[in-house]
Design a protein around this motif. Structure first.
Motif, PDB file in Angstrom:
ATOM      1  N   PHE A 137      45.184  85.152 -28.414  1.00  0.00           N
ATOM      2  CA  PHE A 137      44.598  83.806 -28.442  1.00  0.00           C
ATOM      3  C   PHE A 137      43.078  83.852 -28.386  1.00  0.00           C
ATOM      4  O   PHE A 137      42.393  83.050 -29.014  1.00  0.00           O
ATOM      5  CB  PHE A 137      45.117  82.966 -27.268  1.00  0.00           C
ATOM      6  N   LEU A 138      42.543  84.825 -27.596  1.00  0.00           N
ATOM      7  CA  LEU A 138      41.091  84.877 -27.424  1.00  0.00           C
ATOM      8  C   LEU A 138      40.361  85.039 -28.742  1.00  0.00           C
ATOM      9  O   LEU A 138      39.419  84.289 -29.044  1.00  0.00           O
ATOM     10  CB  LEU A 138      40.732  86.050 -26.517  1.00  0.00           C
ATOM     11  N   PHE A 165      33.563  90.545 -29.328  1.00  0.00           N
ATOM     12  CA  PHE A 165      32.938  89.995 -28.136  1.00  0.00           C
ATOM     13  C   PHE A 165      33.749  90.361 -26.893  1.00  0.00           C
ATOM     14  O   PHE A 165      33.228  90.893 -25.912  1.00  0.00           O
ATOM     15  CB  PHE A 165      32.833  88.475 -28.280  1.00  0.00           C
ATOM     16  N   VAL A 166      35.055  90.111 -26.969  1.00  0.00           N
ATOM     17  CA  VAL A 166      35.918  90.373 -25.828  1.00  0.00           C
ATOM     18  C   VAL A 166      35.855  91.849 -25.437  1.00  0.00           C
ATOM     19  O   VAL A 166      35.749  92.195 -24.258  1.00  0.00           O
ATOM     20  CB  VAL A 166      37.363  89.967 -26.170  1.00  0.00           C
ATOM     21  N   ASN A 167      35.872  92.745 -26.443  1.00  0.00           N
ATOM     22  CA  ASN A 167      35.911  94.167 -26.127  1.00  0.00           C
ATOM     23  C   ASN A 167      34.602  94.691 -25.572  1.00  0.00           C
ATOM     24  O   ASN A 167      34.591  95.559 -24.714  1.00  0.00           O
ATOM     25  CB  ASN A 167      36.334  94.969 -27.353  1.00  0.00           C
ATOM     26  N   TRP A 225      39.544  91.856 -11.899  1.00  0.00           N
ATOM     27  CA  TRP A 225      38.412  90.986 -12.234  1.00  0.00           C
ATOM     28  C   TRP A 225      38.233  90.857 -13.736  1.00  0.00           C
ATOM     29  O   TRP A 225      37.836  89.814 -14.241  1.00  0.00           O
ATOM     30  CB  TRP A 225      37.124  91.517 -11.591  1.00  0.00           C
ATOM     31  N   ILE A 226      38.559  91.933 -14.426  1.00  0.00           N
ATOM     32  CA  ILE A 226      38.427  91.861 -15.885  1.00  0.00           C
ATOM     33  C   ILE A 226      39.411  90.842 -16.440  1.00  0.00           C
ATOM     34  O   ILE A 226      39.065  89.993 -17.267  1.00  0.00           O
ATOM     35  CB  ILE A 226      38.673  93.244 -16.514  1.00  0.00           C
ATOM     36  N   GLN A 227      40.660  90.910 -15.947  1.00  0.00           N
ATOM     37  CA  GLN A 227      41.660  89.944 -16.401  1.00  0.00           C
ATOM     38  C   GLN A 227      41.215  88.512 -16.100  1.00  0.00           C
ATOM     39  O   GLN A 227      41.305  87.628 -16.941  1.00  0.00           O
ATOM     40  CB  GLN A 227      43.010  90.208 -15.697  1.00  0.00           C
ATOM     41  N   LEU A 269      38.939  83.324 -17.932  1.00  0.00           N
ATOM     42  CA  LEU A 269      37.870  82.318 -17.939  1.00  0.00           C
ATOM     43  C   LEU A 269      37.316  82.133 -19.348  1.00  0.00           C
ATOM     44  O   LEU A 269      37.069  81.013 -19.785  1.00  0.00           O
ATOM     45  CB  LEU A 269      36.739  82.758 -17.005  1.00  0.00           C
ATOM     46  N   ILE A 270      37.134  83.264 -20.052  1.00  0.00           N
ATOM     47  CA  ILE A 270      36.607  83.151 -21.415  1.00  0.00           C
ATOM     48  C   ILE A 270      37.578  82.354 -22.278  1.00  0.00           C
ATOM     49  O   ILE A 270      37.173  81.496 -23.065  1.00  0.00           O
ATOM     50  CB  ILE A 270      36.383  84.558 -22.028  1.00  0.00           C
TER      51      ILE A 270
END
Ligand code: ATP
Ligand code: MG
Lengths: 508, 310
Positions: free
Chosen positions: B238-239, B264-266, B281-283, B288-289
């Motif tokens: 989805f991101l 961007f996500v990676n 925290w990464i999850q 949040l993103i």
């Protein structure tokens, strides 16, 4: 006397278009003010500036002499300005009553809503418009004309001192319009200030006191009393030249075999015993009041409404049409919908993406590939002939003016090259100049051998374009009128059939 | 684009190890895989729907691939198309059920996710295929021009192909039309139901391709490669498209946007990883993103509505 509403030197630009350029409009209480102009002249933009949907780049709006600037339509309503916009803005999932009373539902967010009262109140406004339907019904079940009336009822229910009506009669028949005019005249006599936008000049001269004409986003005149002007003068201000009056001679009846034939067709929508035929090169008109079942009949031919009896024959053979795709690809039958927002256009896509949709399949190569160039070459002539006003064919079609959207929704079918075209209310919201061009195009199509079934509520259009006219009422065909282009005789014959039915209906 | 460059610059300056060739290669490879997963989801978002079973389809197709080349000994030229077809078939089943039942694809694919995954675990007895031809793992390690992952190149090629597909083919155009306004498309002679099935099938094929790419990275077809029920794929799925600008309500795609979204996500994830921020925290950060991206989508939708386009 202070003006009820003034717009002074307003300008507004969109990317690629200067929609308004130093436009002024002055509205007196107790008067009905016509706002006229060609498609894309800037009428709707001007109204949206008053109601706060658009912000002017320059200029100001004054209400009772006070400068105002609304951030959204809700503030405009609170200040006493009601409006019917050109595009339908109803919440289709809600009931009619909820839609009409929508502005008042939000008064106290948490107080319970008294549905009984809401629907009773809504029914009152509908009755005023001669619309007797249950306000509990969802809006999605209504025809385009009924939705338009609901929208008008919603604006009337606000009981504002300024009322802006952007093409309120576009999809109404003359009878319904007359009811509306009665209400508007009463409001005017009560001192309400009304702006009335329409492309039907007969109505304008019948109803309005003063007129402002826009041309290419500029004032061609501002607040001139209508009794000082005649039709020619107004037309000249709108299009910059005289109106071309073409009277077509009656055409001889085609001798060829029918392309489409209906025999005793009955449908689940309630049609009974419908029989008629359309020959190649022939233009058959289908006239009727709102709710007569004309669009539903078109949908039955397309296979979207179930046929419960009788037979449909195409080119002499019995046809089983299960979907519009069948109709188009197997039988060469196209349908121009009267509901351009829901069924006619894909507003999110470009002018080009809409204009070519009916021919993608035909124009693509064996692998299904298709270049924009091919579509442009195919559709540009029709778009040009109808003078579609757009910065480019890649413009999102929802950004075009209402009339220009309508032109594309018809153009995409004219370019489709079908054998039978069903055209449902083609000139709704189209200016008088383009209307004549469109009638020419329909005639050319017929001359080239296309069979045409024309549904229109516009009597002059019917008399000008159709060869034969079928009169429909209460989901049945009541009679047939040979069109000799004699407006008086033909229109009386048509109304005769309709009233005949009304009186027998009342007796039953 | 600006955001990626910014995030990249920040991490590159903060972390000495960030720009080493190996690190770049690993990030590129992951971007390639996430892009493919995102493209798979994008193909169905076109209809205004979604497909929760992308992970399950991807893994199932990868296992079919393993079975075809390890057990049946078929050459790659047969087993790769075979796996893709299998993915398309599973997608078409989703699409057919959605069209036939009229139920929202969320529910249908929630069910099919469990079914596909369950049947796959049953048939494979949760065993991996580890004896794949060496070319498979070789592809996963291959560096084009000594730097760029071959998997990233595969995704780039897919982006180009899909862009052409949506712009220059009638099928692609019809899919977009059916997604943007099904009623108008239907009246214009588009068979809307078939288009929805076709979109789901395309999603299935792309998910299968993503499954094969993961297989190439690991060098084996492992049933747990996308987590329980294939759910590990959902976040990137989805991101990437939503960040990239594909409209959740359908009718508009952003193919290269999906690539940028995945990039961007990676960049963010691997940057945070190297900063030794905890996995949890990464999850949370990705969640949040996603939320921000969905809000941006709502914003786009509101603007379109205000202009009367939807
Ligand atoms: N949101 C928008 N974005 C871009 N261009 C716009 C937008 N709204 C209107 N326009 C452009 O502004 C011009 C004026 O449009 P407007 O809707 O005011 O015309 P109109 O006089 O109401 O025409 P019609 O008789 O067809 O309703 C048109 O050229 C139209 O394309
Ligand atoms: Mg307008």
């Amino acid at each position: 006397m202070t003006a009820a509403l003034e717009v002074l030197h307003a300008s507004k630009s969109f990317p690629g278009v200067k929609a308004l350029d130093d436009v002024s409009l002055t509205l007196q209480p107790g008067s009905i003010h016509a706002l006229l102009g060609e498609n894309g002249a800037g009428k709707s933009t001007l109204i949206k500036i008053v109601t706060g949907l658009h912000r002017p780049d320059a200029g100001e709006v004054r209400l009772n002499g006070q400068a105002v600037g609304f951030a959204n339509p809700r503030q405009a309503v609170a200040a006493g300005i009601g409006a019917v916009h050109q595009e339908r803005n109803l919440v289709t999932r809600f009931s009619i009553g909820e839609n009409i009373m929508l502005e008042r539902l939000g008064a106290h967010a948490l107080s319970p809503i008294d549905y009984g009262q809401i629907h009773a109140e809504a029914a009152k406004w509908l009755a005023l418009l001669d619309l007797y339907i249950d306000p509990r019904r969802p809006v999605s079940s209504l025809s385009v004309a009924q939705m338009q009336l609901v929208e008008i009822g919603k604006a009337l229910a606000l009981q504002t001192r300024v009322l802006l009506l952007d093409e309120p009669t576009a999809s109404l028949t003359p009878n319904e319009s007359q009811v509306l005019f009665g209400i508007l005249r009463r409001l005017r006599d009560d001192g309400v200030a009304i702006v009335f936008v329409s492309h039907k000049l007969e109505e304008v001269f019948d109803l309005c006191d003063t007129v402002t004409v826009l041309r290419d986003g500029r004032n061609a005149c501002s607040g001139v009393p209508l009794k000082d002007l005649d039709r020619q003068a107004v037309v000249k201000m709108m299009i910059g030249r005289d109106e071309r009056i073409a009277k077509r001679a009656p055409r001889p009846r085609a001798e060829t075999a029918p392309y489409l034939e209906l025999k005793n067709v009955a449908t689940s929508a309630g049609h009974r015993d419908i029989s008629f035929s359309v020959r190649p090169g022939e233009i058959i008109g289908l006239y009727g009041l709102v709710g007569a079942g004309r669009s539903e009949l078109a949908k039955a031919i397309l296979g979207q409404i179930r046929r419960t009896g009788g037979e449909i024959r195409v080119a002499g053979k019995p046809a089983a049409i299960a979907s519009p795709a069948d109709a188009l690809h197997k039988y060469g039958i196209g349908y121009v919908s009267e509901d351009r927002k829901q069924e006619g256009l894909i507003l999110l896509h470009s002018v080009l993406g809409n204009a070519g949709i009916t021919v993608w399949r035909r124009l693509s190569n064996a692998l299904g590939f298709l270049r924009d160039r091919t579509i442009i070459d195919h559709t540009a002539p029709v778009l040009r002939q109808l003078e579609v006003k757009t910065p480019s064919v890649y413009q999102t079609i929802g950004n075009l003016s209402g009339g220009n959207q309508q032109k594309v929704s018809v153009a995409k079918w004219i370019a489709a090259g079908v054998k039978l075209l069903i055209i449902d209310e083609p000139t709704v919201g189209i200016d008088i100049k383009t209307k004549a061009y469109l009638h020419d195009l329909i005639h050319d199509l017929a001359e080239q051998g296309t069979a045409i079934l024309l549904i229109t509520s516009d009597m002059p259009e019917m008399v000008d374009v159709a060869d034969h006219i079928l009169v429909m009422s209460g989901f049945a065909i009541k009679g047939e009128v040979e069109n000799d282009r004699n407006y008086e005789r033909v229109s009386q014959a048509i109304m005769g059939f309709i009233h005949d039915n009304a009186s027998t209906g009342a007796a039953a | 684009m600006v955001l990626i460059a910014l995030a990249f610059a920040v991490f590159a300056s903060a972390l000495p190890g960030f720009t080493t060739p190996f690190s770049l290669f690993a990030i590129g490879r992951q971007i390639g895989i996430d892009t493919m997963i995102g493209l798979a989801m994008m193909a169905v978002i076109v209809t205004g729907g979604l497909d929760l079973s992308v992970g399950a389809i991807g893994v199932s197709a990868a296992m079919v691939f393993g079975w075809l080349c390890e057990r049946l000994g078929l050459p790659l030229a047969v087993s790769i198309p075979g796996a893709l077809l299998f993915g398309a078939l599973l997608g078409a089943i989703n699409g057919y059920t959605v069209v036939r039942s009229g139920v929202h694809s969320f529910i249908i694919t929630l069910a099919s996710m469990s079914i596909f995954f369950g049947v796959m675990i049953f048939l494979t007895k949760a065993e991996a295929f580890r004896g794949l031809p060496p070319e498979v793992a070789g592809l996963g390690r291959l560096k084009l021009g000594g730097k760029v992952s071959a998997l990233l190149a595969v995704s780039l090629a897919a982006c180009v192909a899909l862009s052409v597909f949506y712009r220059f083919t009638t099928l692609g155009r019809r899919m977009l039309a059916a997604g943007a306004n099904p009623r108008a498309a239907e009246i214009s002679g588009v068979r809307t139901g078939r288009m929805i099935i076709a979109c789901h099938a395309l999603t299935g094929a792309l998910a299968a391709l993503a499954g094969l790419m993961v297989t190439a990275r690991t060098g084996a077809a492992v049933p747990s490669m996308a987590g329980q029920l294939g759910q590990d794929w959902l976040l990137p799925a989805f991101l990437a498209p939503v960040l990239g600008g594909t409209l959740l309500s359908g009718g508009r795609v952003a193919v290269f946007g999906t690539l940028l979204g995945a990039a961007f996500v990676n960049v963010i994830t691997s940057g945070l990883l190297q900063l030794r921020v905890g996995e949890f925290w990464i999850q949370a950060c990705l969640g949040l993103i996603l939320l921000a991206a969905v809000l941006a989508d709502r914003g786009r939708h509101t603007i379109l509505r205000r202009r009367g386009l939807v």
